[in-house]
Scaffold this motif. Structure first.
Motif, short mmCIF file in Angstrom:
data_model
loop_
_atom_site.label_atom_id
_atom_site.label_comp_id
_atom_site.label_asym_id
_atom_site.label_seq_id
_atom_site.Cartn_x
_atom_site.Cartn_y
_atom_site.Cartn_z
N ALA A 1 69.10 -28.57 -1.94
CA ALA A 1 67.77 -28.22 -1.45
C ALA A 1 66.75 -28.47 -2.54
O ALA A 1 66.09 -27.59 -3.04
CB ALA A 1 67.73 -26.77 -1.02
N ASN A 2 66.68 -29.71 -2.93
CA ASN A 2 65.82 -30.03 -4.05
C ASN A 2 64.42 -30.33 -3.55
O ASN A 2 64.00 -31.47 -3.44
CB ASN A 2 66.42 -31.22 -4.79
CG ASN A 2 65.66 -31.47 -6.05
OD1 ASN A 2 64.95 -30.61 -6.54
ND2 ASN A 2 65.80 -32.66 -6.57
N THR A 3 63.73 -29.31 -3.24
CA THR A 3 62.38 -29.48 -2.73
C THR A 3 61.58 -28.27 -3.15
O THR A 3 62.14 -27.20 -3.39
CB THR A 3 62.37 -29.60 -1.20
OG1 THR A 3 61.03 -29.62 -0.74
CG2 THR A 3 63.10 -28.42 -0.55
N ASP A 4 60.30 -28.42 -3.27
CA ASP A 4 59.49 -27.23 -3.51
C ASP A 4 58.71 -26.85 -2.25
O ASP A 4 57.75 -26.12 -2.31
CB ASP A 4 58.56 -27.42 -4.72
CG ASP A 4 57.70 -28.66 -4.59
OD1 ASP A 4 57.80 -29.36 -3.58
OD2 ASP A 4 56.92 -28.93 -5.52
N ASN A 5 59.15 -27.36 -1.12
CA ASN A 5 58.53 -26.96 0.14
C ASN A 5 58.83 -25.50 0.46
O ASN A 5 59.92 -25.01 0.20
CB ASN A 5 59.04 -27.83 1.29
CG ASN A 5 58.47 -29.23 1.23
OD1 ASN A 5 57.49 -29.47 0.52
ND2 ASN A 5 59.07 -30.15 1.95
N VAL A 6 57.85 -24.86 1.04
CA VAL A 6 57.99 -23.44 1.40
C VAL A 6 57.92 -23.30 2.91
O VAL A 6 57.13 -23.99 3.57
CB VAL A 6 56.86 -22.62 0.74
CG1 VAL A 6 56.84 -21.19 1.26
CG2 VAL A 6 57.01 -22.63 -0.78
N LEU A 7 58.77 -22.45 3.44
CA LEU A 7 58.76 -22.17 4.88
C LEU A 7 58.36 -20.71 5.10
O LEU A 7 58.92 -19.81 4.47
CB LEU A 7 60.15 -22.41 5.47
CG LEU A 7 60.31 -22.04 6.96
CD1 LEU A 7 59.47 -22.94 7.84
CD2 LEU A 7 61.79 -22.11 7.36
N LEU A 8 57.39 -20.51 5.95
CA LEU A 8 56.99 -19.15 6.33
C LEU A 8 57.26 -18.97 7.82
O LEU A 8 56.79 -19.75 8.65
CB LEU A 8 55.50 -18.93 6.04
CG LEU A 8 54.85 -17.69 6.69
CD1 LEU A 8 55.50 -16.40 6.22
CD2 LEU A 8 53.35 -17.66 6.39
N ILE A 9 58.06 -17.96 8.13
CA ILE A 9 58.39 -17.66 9.52
C ILE A 9 57.65 -16.40 9.92
O ILE A 9 57.81 -15.35 9.28
CB ILE A 9 59.91 -17.45 9.68
CG1 ILE A 9 60.66 -18.73 9.25
CG2 ILE A 9 60.26 -17.08 11.12
CD1 ILE A 9 62.11 -18.49 8.94
#
Lengths: 572, 531
Positions: free
Chosen positions: B64-72
């Motif tokens: 999971a090499n990402t700096d994306n953020v998920l907000l649910i």
């Protein structure tokens, strides 16, 4: 790791100077039997021998009649339906569970002197696991719970037999779908496998493949047990929850089966008889090990003790109570090394806290509990309950007091009203263990989130929920256990020793502070400082503080919040 | 007797030293002071290598090499999405089904193609200085509407519905663990004993959620509010895990102390990130209505993201959607609160250049019936619309098949929105394109085969500042080797008996499924931050 656990036997513990009969050991006994000790219980216990006290606790649990069966258990389908519609817009299942739980189980473990019975029920709930979220029926929940109480200190063989055809279990592990109605039908093996793997003998003691398949053969023998269905409305059918389970011989495989090498035309009684005849040692080992892990320690296991328990279990024809009695009386149980070695479950932690501060769970905090009850719910136009649309078109008016009112009226707005929710949020959702294996307990009770939850929950309670009377009562209770001392170091020492159970008492001698070899517990100093708050130490030392100091409640509160957060308070 | 010796600065008695002690925590120091670096166990970007190889479900490291953020954002109770995204192109049928609840035609903001938002979602009445609202987000392509989202044979039970959405179950699939629990557990397989440096997921709420169940506990860090953390930080004590009482009691106390220290640590890093940043816009303060505090929750999350906490998954609950009764005003309040809070969040993130790093989704356990009921509310239904926000969306707009009111039986008072788009296709797309989960893992994590929602989210991009991969290839690593300052990828490699391999990298080290360390071989991995 040096565990220091000696090879103490199952012989009866007789106090001596090295292992004296003291408050710490009485607390140890009551913590393991369930949810702490009251001051009266401790005082009384000190006047008895350990053995006599254990006898008294167990005799009380065995001899006290079970609680009466609530009237609603025998309500018919329509009555249940109306009640469900009148309660939280038809959400009978959840909310009733909270109230039912609060009324029957948590109150009992918190307040009944015979709480061992209820503690054993909780233990067996984690053994013969069912999940209410699967069977979704309050009658089944009650019947299941009643079996846990009835057999919890009784005969394990009779217990197992009763569970096989329990309605919650027939739903949970698909026993009701285990049908062999035609020669080509294959049985559902779910229950049969868990009967051996999780409930009686453990993995490796049966076969589940090949031509000699104990699981498959057992499933065949258990086929045909069903729950009656009835027509309700608009072509829908539902379980007739109150009707006894029945045996449908047409869907039972009546051919010969071979289980554990025995070939016979087994039925359900035959399966249980055969299991206990062929595998007594395996059963005794499996069950005694589980009891040991619950009441002594999960990981630090002494096999010689389990062997002794096995002998007792077998000599008593699978009666549970003699095993428990022997274990609780033993010098092994009272071994110093096990004291404070078990992580508290959420029930241990929160129910124990209420006992530690001498609150009654039926006390009413400020602002009521976490629920608002609708005694006169709005009319309901579409029938909907438990995931089944019952097609009710007639509006139902909730003009009559509904069946759960005796519980709700008594318990809404009390501490107990929010307790089940608290335990659920803290990871112990009673009646819904995480899976058929149950809660793993011990270390798995604590994660960073769950510890934070414990800290915050009790801070919230103490900071913002107590009435003035409760605040006063709390101050007076702490004053009492401190013998009205006004020395903050002495108060801190007494309160620490009251809340925290470990093998050695906290102690602090201020005159030895400069001595590099002193045995002072720095934790006492921290607690005393927190208790003092803004009141200067010099004035404590001059005796100027008093229990009527205007900020005394706040001082007591800060001290208790500090203590319930300590790692030591997470252990028992 | 327990020796209560404590390191200087570990307790509140020495407040100055205590504060300094916090600041001096390096990640390594953090791990070792809690007894997590034990001899023989390697820590590789939070993973214990030894345990990694015993777990067959973990073919990849650090995928999971990402700096994306998920907000649910979970709308609890079953959102009435037909009063959120209104079928204005079929207005008379909509109005007939909802004589009391239909949003008046002249109070709609047209999104095009026959669908509208209520004006109050576009032009909130509550005071705020927001720069843009849903209309600008929609026009900028940073808002998407997914029509008729659900799953086959939808449950109308809150409990089952929530459970399904949390676990990716339903329609014949039944899973025990949460979809985010599976995802995060795959990244942090030993998260209980080998604590990640920052919480993998933060859930602002009061109840741990099944979505984060791993089968071995809940992987989210549940907080109620930042205020509640203040007290923990201020009164915090670090407990000594080196000098413990003897015997079993001492080892058990050491366990609890390490959890308590970790709790303190998480609380501190969250608080530090919060204090290191500020909100650049005003969030709505729509009173304590239904106990929601949406503005406060989203402003908190914005500060944690802007403060570089590093947590990638956030979740908030929004209660109050079970609108059986007199819902007109209550649902309007919910929609205003939701719309204004999300608008504020994205305005805030934009000002820090982070609006393209945060994807927000709304979920709800079911939609509500098309027809209103007899008490001016709506009863439990089936499918509903889902909203997505963020500049990471490909182009925004509509997805899925919209509801056609002429093709449902509006004479039936229980008629519900039929499901068209499986919500698990959305989850799948998020895992694949937003959280950069390797394709080989998707089916395992989802518990079934699902399809990408095409053109919804741009294809995953790895962290840009990292150097390109170098493939070691299928080779045996033996003797003594050092690989430094480069991305290493190895498949089917072996560290042979007696080898002493050092991998030093400024970022990812990826060892594929076939890679193994033979007994006697040593693999030492040092990771430095990519950026």
């Amino acid at each position: 790791m040096n565990t220091c656990c000696t090879t103490n036997s199952l012989n009866i513990y007789v106090p001596n100077t090295i292992k004296p009969w003291n408050e710490a050991r009485i607390k140890h006994l009551y913590n393991r039997i369930g949810f702490g000790a009251t001051q009266q219980e401790i005082a009384q216990g000190l006047q008895m021998s350990p053995s006599a006290l254990v006898d008294q606790i167990i005799d009380l649990a065995v001899n006290t009649p079970l609680p009466p069966i609530p009237a609603w258990v025998n309500w018919d389908f329509d009555q249940m339906l109306i009640a469900s519609q009148c309660y939280y817009n038809g959400q009978l299942r959840y909310n009733t569970r909270d109230i039912f739980m609060a009324g029957e189980w948590l109150r009992a473990i918190a307040e009944e002197p015979n709480r061992l019975r209820f503690k054993m029920a909780l233990f067996w709930h984690n053994h013969f696991v069912t999940e209410e979220s699967k069977y979704q029926n309050i009658i089944y929940m009650y019947e299941y719970y009643h079996k846990l109480l009835e057999f919890g200190l009784g005969n394990f063989k009779a217990f197992t037999r009763a569970i096989v055809t329990d309605k919650a279990m027939l739903n949970y592990l698909d026993g009701r779908n285990n049908e062999v109605c035609n020669p080509n039908d294959t049985p559902n093996e779910n229950f049969a496998r868990e009967l051996y793997e999780l409930f009686t003998i453990g993995p490796g003691n049966y076969t589940d493949n090949g031509s000699l398949n104990d699981v498959h053969e057992t499933a065949r023998a258990l086929s045909g047990w069903k729950i009656k269905r009835i027509s309700v409305a608009n072509g829908w059918t539902a379980d007739d929850s109150q009707a006894p389970v029945y045996f449908d011989v047409n869907c039972h495989d009546s051919e010969m089966k071979t289980i554990f090498g025995q070939t016979y035309n087994f039925d359900v009684d035959g399966v249980i008889d055969n299991l206990f005849q062929q595998k007594p040692n395996e059963i005794a080992n499996f069950i005694c090990r589980k009891i040991y892990k619950e009441f002594i320690h999960t990981e630090e296991i002494d096999d010689s003790i389990i062997n002794g328990m096995k002998t007792t279990f077998l000599n008593n024809n699978f009666e549970i109570e003699p095993v428990i009695r022997q274990l609780f009386k033993s010098e092994h149980f009272f071994d110093t090394c096990f004291m404070g070695s078990k992580v508290k479950s959420p029930a241990d932690y929160f129910v124990g806290f209420f006992r530690d501060v001498n609150f009654q769970l039926t006390d009413t905090p400020l602002y009521g509990g976490s629920h608002q009850i609708q005694n006169n719910a709005p009319t309901v136009t579409a029938g909907f309950t438990g995931g089944i649309n019952l097609g009710i078109d007639e509006p139902i008016t909730c003009s009559v007091p509904h069946i759960f009112q005796p519980y709700t009226n008594n318990l809404m707005g009390t501490f107990i009203g929010g307790l089940n929710r608290t335990l659920r949020e803290n990871g112990q959702n009673i009646f819904n263990p995480p899976n058929v294996g149950g809660w793993d307990g011990h270390h798995t009770w604590l994660s960073t989130s769950q510890l934070l939850y414990r800290w915050e929950r009790l801070s919230f309670l103490l900071n913002s929920r107590l009435t003035n009377d409760q605040q006063t009562a709390l101050v007076n209770f702490i004053k009492d256990i401190c013998n009205s001392s006004i020395d903050n170091y002495e108060i801190a020492t007494v309160v620490l020793n009251h809340f925290i159970q470990r093998a050695t008492l906290y102690q602090y001698d201020r005159s030895l502070e400069e001595d590099p070899n002193n045995n002072n517990d720095l934790e006492v100093k921290t607690a005393a400082t927190i208790f003092a708050g803004s009141f200067p130490q010099e004035e404590f030392d001059l005796g100027y503080w008093s229990w009527s100091y205007f900020d005394a409640f706040n001082q007591v509160k800060q001290l208790i919040i500090h203590i319930v957060r300590l790692p030591e308070y997470q252990l028992q | 007797m327990c020796n209560q010796y404590k390191r200087k600065g570990t307790s509140i008695q020495n407040k100055k030293a205590h504060g300094k002690d916090h600041k001096n925590w390096s990640r390594r120091g953090f791990l070792s002071s809690f007894g997590m670096l034990t001899s023989g166990s390697l820590v590789l970007n939070n993973l214990a290598v030894s345990s990694l190889y015993s777990n067959p479900l973990i073919p990849l490291i650090n995928n999971a090499n990402t700096d994306n953020v998920l907000l649910i954002i979970r709308l609890r109770g079953g959102n009435d999405s037909l009063n959120m995204v209104v079928p204005s192109g079929q207005y008379s049928l909509y109005q007939n089904a909802r004589p009391n609840l239909a949003i008046p035609q002249n109070n709609l903001y047209d999104l095009g193609a026959g669908w509208s938002l209520p004006d109050y979602m576009v032009n909130p009445t509550a005071s705020s200085t927001n720069l843009s609202n849903f209309n600008t987000m929609w026009n900028n392509g940073s808002m998407a509407v997914l029509h008729s989202v659900g799953y086959p044979n939808m449950s109308e039970s809150h409990f089952d519905g929530e459970r399904n959405w949390a676990t990716a179950s339903g329609g014949g699939v039944s899973l025990e663990t949460g979809w985010m629990g599976r995802h995060l557990n795959q990244i942090y397989p030993n998260y209980l004993s080998n604590l990640p440096a920052v919480p993998p997921a933060i859930h602002i709420g009061s109840n741990t959620d099944t979505m984060f169940e791993t089968g071995n506990g809940n992987i989210s860090y549940l907080i109620k509010s930042i205020e509640s953390l203040n007290q923990i930080v201020e009164s915090g004590t670090l407990y000594d895990v080196q000098n413990l009482p003897d015997c079993l009691y001492g080892s058990e106390l050491g366990f609890v102390r390490s959890i308590a220290n970790s709790t303190q640590h998480y609380t501190s890093v969250i608080k530090d990130a919060f204090d290191a940043s500020s909100n650049q816009v005003t969030y709505p303060n729509t009173v304590n209505w239904e106990n929601r505090f949406m503005g406060e929750k989203l402003s908190t999350i914005a500060r944690l993201i802007k403060g570089n906490l590093g947590t990638k998954i956030f979740m908030v609950d929004m209660d109050g959607y079970d609108t059986h009764d007199q819902q007109a005003i209550s649902h309007q309040h919910l929609m205003e609160d939701l719309a204004e809070s999300i608008s504020a969040l994205y305005n805030d993130l934009s000002l820090s250049g982070l609006a393209n790093k945060v994807l927000t989704i709304t979920t709800s356990e079911f939609g509500r019936n098309i027809r209103e009921n007899g008490s001016r509310g709506t009863d439990h239904g089936n499918a509903g619309s889902m909203l997505l926000f963020g500049e990471g969306l490909t182009s925004g707009g509509y997805y899925g098949t919209p509801l056609n009111l002429s093709s449902v039986d509006l004479d039936n008072h229980d008629v519900a929105v039929p499901f068209q788009l499986d919500y698990r296709d959305v989850y799948y797309t998020i895992l694949k394109n937003w959280l950069c989960v390797d394709a080989s893992l998707l089916q395992l994590l989802m518990g079934g085969s699902y399809n990408e929602v095409l053109n919804l989210i741009q294809t995953c991009s790895a962290v840009e500042s990292c150097p390109p991969n170098k493939t070691l290839g299928n080779q045996t690593l033996s003797g003594s080797q050092t690989h430094q300052s480069e991305q290493l990828t190895s498949s089917n490699g072996t560290v042979s008996n007696g080898a002493d391999i050092q991998l030093k990298s400024e970022g990812r080290v990826r060892l594929d499924e076939g890679f193994k360390v033979e007994q006697g071989g040593k693999l030492k991995v040092a990771i430095e931050d990519c950026d």
